[in-house]
Design a protein around this motif. Structure first.
Motif, short mmCIF file in Angstrom:
data_model
loop_
_atom_site.label_atom_id
_atom_site.label_comp_id
_atom_site.label_asym_id
_atom_site.label_seq_id
_atom_site.Cartn_x
_atom_site.Cartn_y
_atom_site.Cartn_z
N GLY A 1 0.78 -1.20 0.27
CA GLY A 1 0.17 0.01 0.09
C GLY A 1 0.76 1.40 -0.16
N THR A 2 1.71 1.27 0.79
CA THR A 2 2.85 2.58 0.75
C THR A 2 3.68 2.56 -0.34
OG1 THR A 2 3.07 2.08 3.25
CG2 THR A 2 4.90 3.40 2.05
N ARG A 3 4.26 1.68 -1.22
CA ARG A 3 4.89 1.51 -2.13
C ARG A 3 3.82 2.06 -3.31
NH1 ARG A 3 5.15 -1.30 -6.68
NH2 ARG A 3 3.97 -2.80 -5.95
N GLN A 4 2.49 1.66 -3.30
CA GLN A 4 1.38 2.02 -4.35
C GLN A 4 1.19 3.54 -4.35
OE1 GLN A 4 -1.95 -0.51 -4.73
NE2 GLN A 4 -0.72 -2.17 -5.37
N ALA A 5 0.92 3.95 -3.01
CA ALA A 5 0.91 5.25 -2.67
C ALA A 5 2.08 6.25 -3.01
CB ALA A 5 0.36 5.48 -1.13
N GLU A 6 3.23 5.88 -2.76
CA GLU A 6 4.21 6.54 -3.12
C GLU A 6 4.29 6.61 -4.89
OE1 GLU A 6 7.66 4.93 -1.34
OE2 GLU A 6 7.20 5.66 0.58
N ALA A 7 3.86 5.38 -5.50
CA ALA A 7 3.89 5.64 -6.97
C ALA A 7 2.81 6.27 -7.49
CB ALA A 7 3.76 4.28 -7.44
N ILE A 8 1.66 6.37 -6.78
CA ILE A 8 0.70 7.37 -7.18
C ILE A 8 1.06 8.81 -7.03
CG2 ILE A 8 -1.67 7.92 -6.77
CD1 ILE A 8 -2.38 4.98 -6.22
N LEU A 9 1.66 8.98 -5.88
CA LEU A 9 2.10 10.33 -5.45
C LEU A 9 3.00 10.87 -6.57
CD1 LEU A 9 1.92 12.95 -3.48
CD2 LEU A 9 3.89 11.58 -2.18
N LYS A 10 4.02 9.93 -6.75
CA LYS A 10 5.07 10.25 -7.92
C LYS A 10 4.53 10.79 -9.30
CE LYS A 10 9.18 8.16 -5.77
NZ LYS A 10 10.27 6.98 -5.85
N LYS A 11 3.33 9.71 -9.77
CA LYS A 11 2.95 10.08 -10.89
C LYS A 11 2.04 11.30 -11.02
CE LYS A 11 -0.33 7.82 -14.03
NZ LYS A 11 -1.17 6.76 -14.26
#
Length: 198
Positions: free
Chosen positions: A41-51
């Motif tokens: 979840g953290t990894r996906q949240a970071e990926a979404i944030l970066k995107k």
């Protein structure tokens, strides 16, 4: 009976121990899954944030580029408008020259365009009426100097604002002041641009 109770009790104890062990193992597995899910979840949240950050940056750049393009376009339109206005004022100045200067200008235009042939020269009604005495003779001499012969048409043309039209064997060359300005518009625009903006 006591033996049966004892066996039963032992089976229950073993079942409880096994169940407790399985529950503990399930808890450990659940905790691992929970941690893995949190990490994912953290990894996906970071990926979404970066995107999202990348999309915001890209959008800002597109907006800035669009604004810059609009600003450059408006500036170019303003420059072109100024140049067109200056050229129009220059045209008006030429067409409103004093008669002596105006007819000298027409004679210099004629020298550049007269052909070594026989033809006619047409003027506007206004220019024909205001033509200085002896100007017809100067036209003839200019044509003769180039090996040709020109006759001034007796009637002025309504479709000529100023300047003249040369006619050789049915082929006409437009030597009006407007035609001269239009033919040199790009060159004149470049000169005005250099004077104003460079």
């Amino acid at each position: 009976m006591a033996g049966l109770e004892k066996i039963k009790s032992q089976i229950l104890n073993e079942a409880n121990v096994t169940a407790d062990a399985k529950i503990e193992e399930a808890k450990v597995q659940a905790e691992k899954m929970k941690l893995a899910a949190q990490e994912e979840g953290t990894r996906q949240a970071e990926a979404i944030l970066k995107k999202s950050e990348a999309e915001i940056t890209s959008y800002k750049e597109r907006v800035k580029s669009s604004i810059d393009l609009q600003r450059r376009t408006r500036f170019l339109e303003a420059k072109q408008g100024m140049i067109a206005e200056i050229l129009e004022k220059a045209y008006e100045k030429v067409t409103n020259l004093e008669p002596d200067e105006y007819y000298k200008l027409l004679l210099s235009v004629l020298e550049k365009h007269v052909l070594p042939q026989e033809g006619e020269i047409y003027f506007s009604v206004k220019d024909l009426e205001n033509m200085p005495v002896g100007f017809g003779k100067e036209i003839e001499q200019t044509a003769q100097a180039k090996g040709g012969k020109l006759t001034v048409a007796g009637a002025g043309r309504d479709n000529i604002e100023n300047g003249f039209i040369l006619a050789y064997g049915g082929i006409e060359e437009n030597c009006t002041i407007r035609a001269m300005f239009d033919a040199k518009r790009d060159e004149l625009s470049d000169i005005v641009h250099r004077l104003l903006f460079v």
